[in-house]
Design an enzyme around this catalytic site. Structure first.
Site, short mmCIF file in Angstrom:
data_model
loop_
_atom_site.label_atom_id
_atom_site.label_comp_id
_atom_site.label_asym_id
_atom_site.label_seq_id
_atom_site.Cartn_x
_atom_site.Cartn_y
_atom_site.Cartn_z
N GLU A 44 0.84 -1.20 0.00
CA GLU A 44 0.00 0.00 0.00
C GLU A 44 0.88 1.25 0.00
O GLU A 44 1.92 1.28 0.66
CB GLU A 44 -0.87 -0.01 1.26
CG GLU A 44 -1.74 1.22 1.45
CD GLU A 44 -2.49 1.21 2.78
OE1 GLU A 44 -3.55 1.84 2.86
OE2 GLU A 44 -2.01 0.55 3.74
N LYS A 110 -9.47 2.63 -2.29
CA LYS A 110 -9.66 1.99 -0.99
C LYS A 110 -11.02 2.34 -0.39
O LYS A 110 -11.35 3.52 -0.20
CB LYS A 110 -8.54 2.42 -0.04
CG LYS A 110 -8.54 1.72 1.31
CD LYS A 110 -7.35 2.21 2.13
CE LYS A 110 -7.26 1.52 3.48
NZ LYS A 110 -6.11 2.05 4.26
N CYS A 144 -5.32 -2.97 2.64
CA CYS A 144 -5.07 -2.86 4.08
C CYS A 144 -6.32 -2.99 4.97
O CYS A 144 -6.81 -4.09 5.21
CB CYS A 144 -4.32 -1.56 4.37
SG CYS A 144 -3.37 -1.59 5.92
#
Length: 259
Positions: A44, A110, A144
């Site tokens: 990430e 994300k 994540c």
């Protein structure tokens, strides 16, 4: 389709907020990979570390990092994925790129911004999940904190591979270990978690634990690897199909709509 998919996982110490140094680091790592690697996975925010300094660091979508990814993909005939800080229409995004060998690409923003670090105050959350088709494999790449939300990754489309790219700190790595294995088992999918190592400018330490699980939760790599490494792992699609035919657990999943 490709019966086997060879994955290269690059777990490294990222240079804090220094895109050029990080791209140079990854260029060297990728150049040393086997010629038959199909997909390279980067962490990430792999050019900067997990920074909230978006105004200084954000790139346009077609900025230097995407151009670098396209050059790597085309030159070495492989796909490459990882997330980058992007600015678009006055907003900042933690945007994952999946770049194909021909230089074409897909993006995923994300969905679950990390409120504990106030990521939600800097970055705009995405709304759509991405399913990539590559060499006959269906791949779901996530980022994540998405790992903590199993409904979003729920395997309703029979994807083959779930990928999480991350900057997941050492103090919560026990959750990382458990949740990655759980995502593989509940979705009957290969599951890869690619984390970083080292320290960042915000005072957080990262100890890797990048790993690959098969669809029954069997570890295909060494767990608890805390140092930088480059690891190549080959995934066998026939193993996935055979396991799903023997254990038809996905057919028993509950039906509901996510709003």
């Amino acid at each position: 389709m490709a019966q086997n998919l060879k994955i290269a996982m690059l777990q490294v110490n990222l240079n804090w907020e220094h895109p050029e140094n990080n791209r140079s680091l990854f260029s060297k790592e990728i150049k040393a990979l086997s010629e038959d690697v199909d997909l390279v996975i980067l962490p990430e925010m792999f050019t900067t570390g997990f920074s909230m300094n978006a105004e200084k660091l954000a790139e346009e979508t077609k900025g230097p990092t995407l151009l670098w990814m396209k050059e790597i993909a085309e030159r070495q005939d492989l796909a490459i994925t990882g997330s980058v800080i992007i600015t678009e229409n006055g907003n900042f995004y933690n945007r994952l790129f999946f770049v194909y060998p021909d230089g074409s690409y897909k993006t995923y923003d994300k969905r679950h911004t990390f409120t504990l670090a106030k990521e939600d105050e800097t970055y705009t959350a995405g709304t759509e999940r991405l399913i990539v088709e590559y060499k006959g494999w269906k791949i779901c790449p996530l980022v994540c904190y998405d790992l903590r939300f199993p409904v979003f990754s729920r395997n309703t489309v029979d994807y083959d591979l779930l990928i999480y790219v991350a900057n997941w700190p050492e103090k919560r790595v026990a959750a990382w270990d458990v949740l990655l294995k759980a995502r593989a088992i509940e979705n009957m999918s290969f599951c890869i978690g690619l984390n970083r190592t080292g320290n960042d400018g915000a005072g957080h330490n990262y100890n890797g634990h990048s790993v690959v699980y098969d669809c029954l939760g069997q570890n295909l790599t060494e767990l608890d690897v805390e140092e930088p490494f480059s690891k190549e792992v080959e995934l066998d699609h026939s193993h996935l199909i055979e396991t799903r035919e023997n254990f038809k657990f996905l057919l028993d999943r509950d039906k509901f709509i996510l709003e």
